[in-house]
Design a protein around this motif. Structure first.
Motif, mmCIF file in Angstrom:
data_model
loop_
_atom_site.group_PDB
_atom_site.id
_atom_site.type_symbol
_atom_site.label_atom_id
_atom_site.label_comp_id
_atom_site.label_asym_id
_atom_site.label_seq_id
_atom_site.Cartn_x
_atom_site.Cartn_y
_atom_site.Cartn_z
ATOM 1 N N LEU A 1 -3.794 12.561 -8.119
ATOM 2 C CA LEU A 1 -3.215 11.290 -7.673
ATOM 3 C C LEU A 1 -4.218 10.148 -7.810
ATOM 4 C CD1 LEU A 1 -1.246 12.492 -4.519
ATOM 5 C CD2 LEU A 1 -0.333 11.982 -6.791
ATOM 6 N N GLN B 1 -4.667 18.259 -6.213
ATOM 7 C CA GLN B 1 -3.660 17.209 -6.082
ATOM 8 C C GLN B 1 -4.294 15.867 -5.740
ATOM 9 O OE1 GLN B 1 -0.739 16.921 -7.043
ATOM 10 N NE2 GLN B 1 0.736 16.162 -5.558
ATOM 11 N N ILE C 1 2.466 9.243 -6.635
ATOM 12 C CA ILE C 1 3.106 10.559 -6.515
ATOM 13 C C ILE C 1 4.180 10.737 -7.586
ATOM 14 C CG2 ILE C 1 4.635 11.955 -5.057
ATOM 15 C CD1 ILE C 1 3.069 10.777 -2.631
ATOM 16 N N HIS C 2 5.025 9.731 -7.763
ATOM 17 C CA HIS C 2 6.161 9.871 -8.666
ATOM 18 C C HIS C 2 5.792 9.673 -10.133
ATOM 19 C CE1 HIS C 2 9.403 10.432 -5.757
ATOM 20 N NE2 HIS C 2 8.755 9.608 -4.969
ATOM 21 N N GLU C 3 4.693 8.969 -10.419
ATOM 22 C CA GLU C 3 4.301 8.742 -11.805
ATOM 23 C C GLU C 3 3.194 9.671 -12.284
ATOM 24 O OE1 GLU C 3 3.571 4.668 -12.766
ATOM 25 O OE2 GLU C 3 5.441 3.969 -11.867
ATOM 26 N N ARG C 4 2.711 10.531 -11.409
ATOM 27 C CA ARG C 4 1.729 11.531 -11.831
ATOM 28 C C ARG C 4 2.379 12.457 -12.850
ATOM 29 N NH1 ARG C 4 1.525 16.386 -11.910
ATOM 30 N NH2 ARG C 4 3.496 16.462 -10.751
ATOM 31 N N GLU D 1 0.826 -1.204 0.000
ATOM 32 C CA GLU D 1 0.000 0.000 0.000
ATOM 33 C C GLU D 1 0.862 1.256 0.000
ATOM 34 O OE1 GLU D 1 -3.943 -1.607 2.431
ATOM 35 O OE2 GLU D 1 -2.161 -0.936 3.538
ATOM 36 N N ARG D 2 1.934 1.229 0.793
ATOM 37 C CA ARG D 2 2.849 2.379 0.814
ATOM 38 C C ARG D 2 3.464 2.596 -0.566
ATOM 39 N NH1 ARG D 2 5.005 0.375 5.562
ATOM 40 N NH2 ARG D 2 6.966 -0.141 4.539
ATOM 41 N N ALA D 3 3.899 1.509 -1.174
ATOM 42 C CA ALA D 3 4.530 1.601 -2.493
ATOM 43 C C ALA D 3 3.563 2.185 -3.514
ATOM 44 C CB ALA D 3 5.009 0.224 -2.941
ATOM 45 N N VAL E 1 1.122 4.344 -2.955
ATOM 46 C CA VAL E 1 0.996 5.780 -2.723
ATOM 47 C C VAL E 1 2.176 6.528 -3.340
ATOM 48 C CG1 VAL E 1 0.972 7.591 -0.971
ATOM 49 C CG2 VAL E 1 -0.403 5.534 -0.644
ATOM 50 N N TYR E 2 3.388 6.056 -3.071
ATOM 51 C CA TYR E 2 4.567 6.726 -3.606
ATOM 52 C C TYR E 2 4.649 6.591 -5.126
ATOM 53 C CZ TYR E 2 6.351 7.633 1.068
ATOM 54 O OH TYR E 2 6.502 8.107 2.351
ATOM 55 N N ARG E 3 4.170 5.475 -5.657
ATOM 56 C CA ARG E 3 4.158 5.305 -7.111
ATOM 57 C C ARG E 3 3.247 6.342 -7.759
ATOM 58 N NH1 ARG E 3 1.801 0.271 -10.768
ATOM 59 N NH2 ARG E 3 2.331 1.241 -12.771
#
Length: 226
Positions: free
Chosen positions: A141, A137, A17-20, A9-11, A13-15
């Motif tokens: 996301l 935002q 953010i970084h792939e937006r 789940e954490r991954a 969320v960060y994915r």
């Protein structure tokens, strides 16, 4: 940590953010009503100063209104190009919107009657705008997680868009949002790929803003002596 999401789940969320990406290229296909409802609900759960929830969303369904909005954007695109001086031609090569091709066109706006909200805004009234940015935002996301692209168009005359959409005098459009299906997400931000700008390093200061380097003062004195 006690309240952390599990690793997958954490991954995710960060994915997101970084792939937006700020998307300008769309392919045909409608956004399912249930998906659109989830995205708008995500936007509506954004944090807001004083819990004022100042965002208002106009969903543009009229082809006539969509084209009129695009005309407002095109006028500002040309004006921006003229204001850029030597970078005018580089700017004109950039695709800055996908308003004709996106499945959904949304206008995110600030509510009317905002001056009545003092909590969190007495010394920083712009916190209502910051809250709307949080809603945008969240929507962005969530769209990426759903596999949909979104682009933020900010090239427009605020008063013209407000009049076109019949907004009250103290409401204010903040963003025209293009939402829809895409062939692929850009591997890097488009403006970076096009050589317009590069991602900067994070400016992180500890305790206080750093003092201006002494060498700047020396350079100024040398220049004056010349």
């Amino acid at each position: 940590m006690r309240h952390a999401f599990d690793p997958a789940e954490r991954a995710a969320v960060y994915r997101a953010i970084h792939e937006r990406r700020d998307m300008r290229h769309f392919v045909p296909g409608a956004v399912e009503p249930t998906v659109l409802a989830r995205l708008l609900d995500a936007a509506h759960h954004a944090p807001s100063v004083g819990y004022m929830q100042p965002w208002r969303v106009v969903r543009v369904t009229s082809a006539v209104t969509r084209e009129a909005l695009r005309g407002v954007v095109e006028d500002e695109r040309l004006a921006t190009a003229d204001a850029l001086g030597e970078r005018r031609e580089d700017f004109m090569k950039l695709k800055v919107e996908g308003m004709r091709d996106c499945a959904e066109l949304l206008v995110m706006a600030l509510m009317d009657g905002r001056d009545a909200h003092v909590f969190g805004r007495r010394t920083m009234p712009e916190m209502d705008l910051a809250s709307v940015a949080c809603a945008i935002q969240n929507l962005w996301l969530a769209a990426r997680a759903e596999g949909l692209g979104m682009g933020w168009v900010s090239l427009f005359d605020v008063d013209r868009v407000a009049r076109l959409l019949g907004m009250p005098g103290d409401a204010r459009p903040v963003a025209i949002l293009c939402l829809g299906h895409v062939e692929a997400f850009y591997p890097r931000p488009m403006l970076e790929s096009e050589g317009w700008a590069a991602r900067q390093a994070l400016h992180l200061y500890e305790d206080r803003w750093p003092a201006e380097p002494a060498r700047d003062a020396r350079r100024d004195s040398t220049a004056a002596a010349d």
